[in-house]
Design a protein around this motif. Structure first.
Motif, PDB file in Angstrom:
ATOM      1  N   ARG A 156       0.719  -1.805  -0.185  1.00  0.00           N
ATOM      2  CA  ARG A 156       0.083   0.054   0.760  1.00  0.00           C
ATOM      3  C   ARG A 156       0.905   1.452   0.015  1.00  0.00           C
ATOM      4  N   ARG A 157       1.711   1.273   0.853  1.00  0.00           N
ATOM      5  CA  ARG A 157       2.901   2.968   1.177  1.00  0.00           C
ATOM      6  C   ARG A 157       3.672   2.378  -0.861  1.00  0.00           C
ATOM      7  N   LEU A 158       3.781   1.998  -1.437  1.00  0.00           N
ATOM      8  CA  LEU A 158       4.006   2.161  -2.869  1.00  0.00           C
ATOM      9  C   LEU A 158       3.335   2.332  -3.314  1.00  0.00           C
ATOM     10  N   SER A 159       1.865   2.228  -3.042  1.00  0.00           N
ATOM     11  CA  SER A 159       1.251   2.739  -3.900  1.00  0.00           C
ATOM     12  C   SER A 159       0.662   4.168  -3.124  1.00  0.00           C
ATOM     13  N   GLY A 160       1.149   4.605  -2.213  1.00  0.00           N
ATOM     14  CA  GLY A 160       0.666   6.215  -1.958  1.00  0.00           C
ATOM     15  C   GLY A 160      -0.300   5.641  -0.493  1.00  0.00           C
ATOM     16  N   GLN A 161      -0.550   4.780  -0.208  1.00  0.00           N
ATOM     17  CA  GLN A 161      -1.318   4.832   1.056  1.00  0.00           C
ATOM     18  C   GLN A 161      -1.065   4.165   2.052  1.00  0.00           C
ATOM     19  N   GLY A 162      -0.808   5.151   3.014  1.00  0.00           N
ATOM     20  CA  GLY A 162      -0.297   4.535   4.235  1.00  0.00           C
ATOM     21  C   GLY A 162      -1.510   3.623   5.251  1.00  0.00           C
ATOM     22  N   THR A 163      -0.653   3.038   6.585  1.00  0.00           N
ATOM     23  CA  THR A 163      -1.770   1.897   7.098  1.00  0.00           C
ATOM     24  C   THR A 163      -1.797   2.440   8.327  1.00  0.00           C
ATOM     25  N   LEU A 164      -2.556   2.807   9.135  1.00  0.00           N
ATOM     26  CA  LEU A 164      -2.870   2.949  10.708  1.00  0.00           C
ATOM     27  C   LEU A 164      -2.925   0.816  11.407  1.00  0.00           C
ATOM     28  N   LEU A 165      -1.918   0.639  11.362  1.00  0.00           N
ATOM     29  CA  LEU A 165      -2.855  -0.965  12.078  1.00  0.00           C
ATOM     30  C   LEU A 165      -2.621  -1.160  13.651  1.00  0.00           C
ATOM     31  N   PHE A 166      -4.148  -1.230  14.072  1.00  0.00           N
ATOM     32  CA  PHE A 166      -4.008  -1.394  15.429  1.00  0.00           C
ATOM     33  C   PHE A 166      -4.123  -2.968  16.038  1.00  0.00           C
ATOM     34  N   VAL A 167      -3.390  -2.445  17.061  1.00  0.00           N
ATOM     35  CA  VAL A 167      -3.080  -4.544  17.843  1.00  0.00           C
ATOM     36  C   VAL A 167      -3.823  -4.065  19.001  1.00  0.00           C
ATOM     37  N   ASP A 168      -4.913  -4.440  19.087  1.00  0.00           N
ATOM     38  CA  ASP A 168      -5.348  -5.369  20.443  1.00  0.00           C
ATOM     39  C   ASP A 168      -4.914  -5.581  21.347  1.00  0.00           C
ATOM     40  N   GLU A 169      -4.923  -5.429  22.752  1.00  0.00           N
ATOM     41  CA  GLU A 169      -4.650  -6.270  23.186  1.00  0.00           C
ATOM     42  C   GLU A 169      -2.907  -6.553  23.252  1.00  0.00           C
ATOM     43  N   ILE A 170      -2.397  -5.949  22.784  1.00  0.00           N
ATOM     44  CA  ILE A 170      -0.583  -5.659  22.177  1.00  0.00           C
ATOM     45  C   ILE A 170       0.237  -6.618  23.314  1.00  0.00           C
ATOM     46  N   HIS A 171      -0.198  -6.242  24.263  1.00  0.00           N
ATOM     47  CA  HIS A 171       0.783  -6.850  25.808  1.00  0.00           C
ATOM     48  C   HIS A 171       1.010  -8.711  25.878  1.00  0.00           C
ATOM     49  N   ARG A 172       0.161  -8.818  24.791  1.00  0.00           N
ATOM     50  CA  ARG A 172       0.158 -10.837  24.652  1.00  0.00           C
ATOM     51  C   ARG A 172       1.039 -10.810  23.715  1.00  0.00           C
ATOM     52  N   PHE A 173       1.701  -9.892  23.444  1.00  0.00           N
ATOM     53  CA  PHE A 173       2.949 -10.095  22.060  1.00  0.00           C
ATOM     54  C   PHE A 173       4.241 -10.139  23.376  1.00  0.00           C
ATOM     55  N   ASN A 174       5.165 -11.620  22.586  1.00  0.00           N
ATOM     56  CA  ASN A 174       6.231 -11.278  24.147  1.00  0.00           C
ATOM     57  C   ASN A 174       7.056 -10.672  23.568  1.00  0.00           C
ATOM     58  N   ARG A 175       8.365 -10.494  24.432  1.00  0.00           N
ATOM     59  CA  ARG A 175       9.180  -9.497  23.124  1.00  0.00           C
ATOM     60  C   ARG A 175       9.614  -9.463  22.418  1.00  0.00           C
ATOM     61  N   ALA A 176      10.528 -10.658  21.685  1.00  0.00           N
ATOM     62  CA  ALA A 176      10.931 -11.543  20.332  1.00  0.00           C
ATOM     63  C   ALA A 176       9.702 -10.098  18.907  1.00  0.00           C
ATOM     64  N   GLN A 177       7.760 -10.591  19.401  1.00  0.00           N
ATOM     65  CA  GLN A 177       7.283 -10.670  18.533  1.00  0.00           C
ATOM     66  C   GLN A 177       7.261  -9.283  19.141  1.00  0.00           C
ATOM     67  N   GLN A 178       7.489  -7.753  20.332  1.00  0.00           N
ATOM     68  CA  GLN A 178       7.230  -6.706  19.979  1.00  0.00           C
ATOM     69  C   GLN A 178       8.092  -6.155  18.975  1.00  0.00           C
ATOM     70  N   ASP A 179       9.213  -6.501  19.416  1.00  0.00           N
ATOM     71  CA  ASP A 179      10.701  -6.256  18.546  1.00  0.00           C
ATOM     72  C   ASP A 179      10.451  -6.025  17.202  1.00  0.00           C
ATOM     73  N   GLY A 180       9.523  -6.749  16.458  1.00  0.00           N
ATOM     74  CA  GLY A 180       9.082  -7.136  15.373  1.00  0.00           C
ATOM     75  C   GLY A 180       8.256  -5.941  14.593  1.00  0.00           C
ATOM     76  N   PHE A 181       7.912  -5.204  14.985  1.00  0.00           N
ATOM     77  CA  PHE A 181       7.205  -4.068  14.837  1.00  0.00           C
ATOM     78  C   PHE A 181       8.521  -2.494  14.855  1.00  0.00           C
ATOM     79  N   LEU A 182       9.512  -2.835  15.445  1.00  0.00           N
ATOM     80  CA  LEU A 182      10.087  -1.314  15.165  1.00  0.00           C
ATOM     81  C   LEU A 182      10.409  -1.336  13.956  1.00  0.00           C
ATOM     82  N   PRO A 183      11.759  -1.829  12.498  1.00  0.00           N
ATOM     83  CA  PRO A 183      11.204  -1.360  11.691  1.00  0.00           C
ATOM     84  C   PRO A 183      10.020  -0.848  10.926  1.00  0.00           C
ATOM     85  N   VAL A 184       9.486  -1.305  10.799  1.00  0.00           N
ATOM     86  CA  VAL A 184       7.914  -1.014  10.231  1.00  0.00           C
ATOM     87  C   VAL A 184       7.443   0.382  10.202  1.00  0.00           C
TER      88      VAL A 184
END
Length: 436
Positions: free
Chosen positions: A103-131
């Motif tokens: 979507r970004r390549l076509s000029g459309q941004g994304t709002l990613l809503f993550v419910d209960e984000i605390h349920r992700f473990n530390r490694a999964q949380q780190d996965g959000f950092l680059p994007v």
């Protein structure tokens, strides 16, 4: 691809829950979060500036976190994508990120809503950092738990934490008014029952609307519920309290500080809140023992006896009879004279021990079980206190390299008055026997 139900139009005919029908379509319609979406709210200012970074929404259930995230996407023209940390894993995140990159390549941004984000473990949380860093997504995470404890520091450093407040009675009242407008009739409740329903919601807007819908369904033609009938119809909604998370720690902290502040009424209130929510009474009793030694100490040594007796009484009687023993102990420690002299002395002594390392005690208080040790001076010059006048020798017992320290400073309350007199007397004797 549309399914058979949507093709036939049956999804449109399905009755949507009242809470879903009342979901706001504008940020201005969100109730109870004026500090965020009001005219001068934090989110309002962000939108006004034209800049929206990643956010963490922290607050109790039913306070509008999902709704606000969805409306934010509309306000910023971002594609809204929602996932739940409970049902999603690494593979799901990769798919979401890849779609967002497209979507970004076509000029459309994304709002990613993550419910209960605390349920992700530390490694999964780190996965959000680059994007998050390269702008592939604007992350909006929702959590009911304290982000300081549940989310990675790296993630928190890249997001702004916004606190959603539990709805107060006025906000719940406005939601009920909206429910009545949607239903087309007043709720079948007298004034007292309406107040009870508002309190049953416990700050949860979604729960308030659901309760209102249940009441509207249950009432017969012309029937108006009083408070007792309302409670019988909808039963009793359990308080928002997770024994392993913030509610647990917040209420035990409130109980402890009420005791420390010598307020027996507030202490009993928080005790009742915890018992009512299903907290283990023995956990509370153990904390009362801690209050007796930390906040009362030798100002009233009987407090520890009472607290321990309450713990034993509950262990013997069980619930509900044993809870009265805990309540009695709570009132005792709340009204007892307070002193943290032993508590602070112990912390100071621990600090000195850690900083000083393995210092050898003075030789005169060391035993000399062998001749060699005797020749080395072990036990030389030791004075047996019971043989001294007033059973007090005035010797120093600290390691020579550490020097004499003073850790325990009793306050002038209760039993500690006698201790202060005794310490002053000992110090006077020590000075006299040193010749000054």
């Amino acid at each position: 691809m549309a399914d058979l139900f949507s093709s036939a139009g049956l999804d449109r005919a399905a009755v949507r829950p009242l809470a879903d029908r009342l979901r706001p379509t504008r940020l201005a319609d969100v109730v109870g979060q004026d500090h965020l979406v009001g005219p001068d709210g934090t989110i309002t200012r962000m939108l006004r500036s034209g800049s929206l970074g990643s956010l963490i929404f922290w607050g109790p259930p039913g306070t509008g976190k999902t709704t606000v995230a969805r409306l934010l996407a509309g306000e910023t023209k971002l594609h809204f994508e929602q996932i739940s940390a409970i049902f999603s894993g690494v593979a799901d995140l990769k798919k979401v990120f890849e779609a967002a990159r497209g979507r970004r390549l076509s000029g459309q941004g994304t709002l990613l809503f993550v419910d209960e984000i605390h349920r992700f473990n530390r490694a999964q949380q780190d996965g959000f950092l680059p994007v998050m860093e390269d702008g592939t997504i604007v992350l909006v995470g929702a959590t009911t738990e304290n982000p300081s404890f549940e989310l990675n520091a790296a993630l928190l450093s890249r997001a702004h934490v916004l606190v959603f407040k539990a709805h107060d009675e006025a906000a719940i009242g406005r939601l009920l008014e909206r429910a009545e407008m949607e239903l087309g009739r007043p709720l079948p409740l007298d004034a007292e029952a309406r107040g009870v329903l508002i309190r049953m919601a416990d700050g949860d807007g979604r729960a308030a609307i659901t309760l209102a819908e249940d009441v509207a369904r249950a009432a017969g033609p012309g029937e108006v519920f009083d408070a007792a009938t309302l409670q019988a119809v909808v039963q009793r909604r359990a308080p928002i309290y997770d024994k392993g998370q913030d509610g647990h720690y917040n209420l035990i902290s409130a109980l402890h500080k009420s005791v420390r502040g010598s307020d027996p009424d507030a202490a009993l209130y928080y005790l009742a809140r915890m018992v009512d929510a299903g907290e283990d009474p023995l956990f509370i009793a153990r904390r009362v023992v801690r209050m007796a030694v930390e906040d009362i100490g030798l100002a009233d040594p009987q407090a520890l006896v009472v607290a321990n007796a309450a713990k034993d009484a509950y262990d013997f009687l069980g619930s509900p009879e044993g809870e009265l023993a805990i309540a009695q102990a709570v009132v005792y420690v709340a009204t007892a004279p307070k002193s943290n002299a032993v508590y602070t002395a112990w912390k100071a002594a621990r600090r000195a021990a850690e900083e000083g390392g393995s210092l050898v005690p003075p030789k005169h208080i060391l035993n000399a079980p062998t001749k060699l040790m005797g020749r080395e001076g072990y036990g030389a010059g030791y004075q047996y206190d019971h043989d001294q006048p007033d059973a007090f020798s005035g010797q120093d017992y600290f390691p020579e390299k550490l020097g004499r320290r003073s850790f325990y400073e009793p306050v002038e309350r209760g039993f500690e008055r006698d201790i202060r007199k005794r310490l002053d007397w000992w110090e006077k004797l020590r000075r006299e026997r040193r010749g000054g």
